[in-house]
Design an enzyme around this catalytic site. Structure first.
Site, PDB file in Angstrom:
ATOM      1  N   SER A   3       7.106   6.195  -0.344  1.00  0.00           N
ATOM      2  CA  SER A   3       7.061   5.343   0.844  1.00  0.00           C
ATOM      3  C   SER A   3       5.827   4.463   0.760  1.00  0.00           C
ATOM      4  CB  SER A   3       7.027   6.177   2.128  1.00  0.00           C
ATOM      5  OG  SER A   3       7.228   5.350   3.266  1.00  0.00           O
ATOM      6  N   SER A   4       5.893   3.316   1.463  1.00  0.00           N
ATOM      7  CA  SER A   4       4.790   2.363   1.389  1.00  0.00           C
ATOM      8  C   SER A   4       4.796   1.448   2.598  1.00  0.00           C
ATOM      9  CB  SER A   4       4.910   1.512   0.112  1.00  0.00           C
ATOM     10  OG  SER A   4       6.045   0.651   0.205  1.00  0.00           O
ATOM     11  N   SER A   5       3.711   0.713   2.733  1.00  0.00           N
ATOM     12  CA  SER A   5       3.659  -0.428   3.640  1.00  0.00           C
ATOM     13  C   SER A   5       3.789  -1.665   2.766  1.00  0.00           C
ATOM     14  CB  SER A   5       2.339  -0.447   4.430  1.00  0.00           C
ATOM     15  OG  SER A   5       2.278  -1.571   5.271  1.00  0.00           O
ATOM     16  N   LEU A  65       0.852  -1.187   0.000  1.00  0.00           N
ATOM     17  CA  LEU A  65       0.000   0.000   0.000  1.00  0.00           C
ATOM     18  C   LEU A  65       0.889   1.239   0.000  1.00  0.00           C
ATOM     19  CD1 LEU A  65      -2.634  -1.178   2.622  1.00  0.00           C
ATOM     20  CD2 LEU A  65      -2.795  -1.266   0.130  1.00  0.00           C
ATOM     21  N   THR A  89       1.861   4.809   0.726  1.00  0.00           N
ATOM     22  CA  THR A  89       1.459   5.780   1.742  1.00  0.00           C
ATOM     23  C   THR A  89       1.937   7.197   1.441  1.00  0.00           C
ATOM     24  OG1 THR A  89       3.410   5.157   3.032  1.00  0.00           O
ATOM     25  CG2 THR A  89       1.333   4.061   3.583  1.00  0.00           C
TER      26      THR A  89
END
Length: 379
Positions: A95-97, A68, A70
């Site tokens: 940026s991400s999860s 995901l 972010t």
């Protein structure tokens, strides 16, 4: 909010029940780390998704095995407010999860023991929480170059009951301690010398090489260097950055690549390929010509692929039929499409490329060399 059954279901999907990571995935509340995210639309823009506006959809999304996004450019999903929430956004993910199965795979490549002190990268904080759930807070240090991301992650970790050491730090520079394991869910090239300094004797580092799908694992030697290999597994992560956003190719280079004839026009001998769809080809090409930016467009049978390089080189390949050979325009100091075709020639000639399974040697002064058979390259 009934999230725990969904977390347990996710754990069953991504890791075996006997794994020591199973309990971590089954008990860490991922929704706390991703209350909002950016979702890619068909038009290439990003649209904000707010978990609070549809709780069931939010839980179904965050407890699925997917990455995901972010943050896009310098805009974190959590900071968008008011009318801007409904406006599509254009930019590059920063940026991400990361999808939970990949976080666990990276940790498993690290061969983490219950007593190991580990350094991990922060992002949303979810991967850090998994490490804390598995090892305990005292053994986990988490770093990110972005102060805003660190602050958000630190607050959410505390809310979930985790209080590891979380610091603003450029992972390519001096690290804030010594560790048994370094696991980077960002990509680098080459392996930073500071990692060797921060690893304890016998310690292991795990990362990916920037611009490739290659997972590199290496164990520190008595001489201060390290040896390991490129795993047969594959992964792709965002590259390290030193500011809030990534550098982009100059706009005039992109305009020229989109519209210009270039200095050379040829017909490719191969069907049109978008290299990120073929990780072994992309990885081999990136090792030789690092820093290529790939883009594509498709309108019915008309397709186009672009390759852009920071030195001003570009290539554009277009075709109007699935079986037609593409027309290739190239310009600049390098012929990028020619380099791609050399990789494809080798693949056709030998049936495989030597990137995966290669031996890795990192000298005490940081030189990283890959070898397999008669093939070798130093990053």
């Amino acid at each position: 909010m009934k999230w725990l059954p969904l977390a347990r279901r996710l754990a069953h999907e991504v890791v075996r029940p006997e794994s020591r990571w199973h309990t971590a995935v089954a008990t860490v509340p991922r929704h706390q780390f991703v209350p909002r995210w950016w979702e890619a639309a068909d038009d290439g823009l990003w649209r904000l998704r707010d978990g609070g506006s549809d709780v069931q959809s939010w839980l179904d999304t965050v407890y699925s095995d997917q990455t995901l996004i972010t943050r896009v450019d310098a805009v974190h999903a959590d900071t968008v407010a008011g009318p801007d929430m409904d406006i599509p956004f254009d930019g590059a993910p920063t940026s991400s999860s990361t999808l939970p199965s990949l976080v666990v795979r990276m940790y498993r490549h690290a061969m983490i023991d219950d007593r190991d002190r580990v350094l991990v990268t922060t992002g949303s904080g979810y991967g850090t929480a998994l490490a804390c759930a598995r090892l305990g807070d005292d053994l986990v240090t988490s770093i990110d170059v972005d102060e805003e991301l660190v602050r958000m992650a630190k607050d959410r970790l505390k809310l979930c009951g985790y209080q590891p050491q979380v610091e603003v730090c450029d992972i390519t520079g001096t690290l804030p301690g010594t560790y048994d394991r370094i696991v980077a869910t960002v990509s680098v090239r080459p392996v930073p010398l500071s990692w060797l300094h921060a690893l304890r004797p016998g310690g292991r580092l795990v990362t990916t090489i920037a611009g490739t799908g290659m997972i590199l694992t290496a164990d520190k030697n008595a001489d201060g260097g390290a040896t390991g290999r490129i795993e047969w597994d594959r992964a792709g992560f965002m590259q390290t950055r030193h500011g809030s956003v990534y550098e982009q190719p100059p706009g005039d280079t992109w305009k020229e690549a989109a519209e210009g004839d270039g200095e050379e026009i040829t017909t490719s001998r191969y069907p049109l390929l978008y290299p990120p769809d073929a990780w072994d080809v992309m990885s081999m090409l990136e090792l030789k010509v690092p820093g290529i930016d790939y883009r594509r467009d498709e309108d019915g049978d008309a397709r186009a692929v672009w390759m852009l390089h920071p030195d001003g080189s570009w290539a554009r390949a277009t075709t109007t039929g699935r079986l037609e050979s593409p027309t290739v325009h190239q310009n600049g100091p390098r012929r990028l499409w020619n380099e791609l075709e050399r990789v494809r020639n080798r693949l056709n000639r030998e049936g495989a490329l030597p990137v995966y399974g290669a031996r890795v040697t990192i000298t005490p002064d940081g030189a990283t060399t890959l070898t397999r058979g008669g093939w070798t390259i130093t990053l």
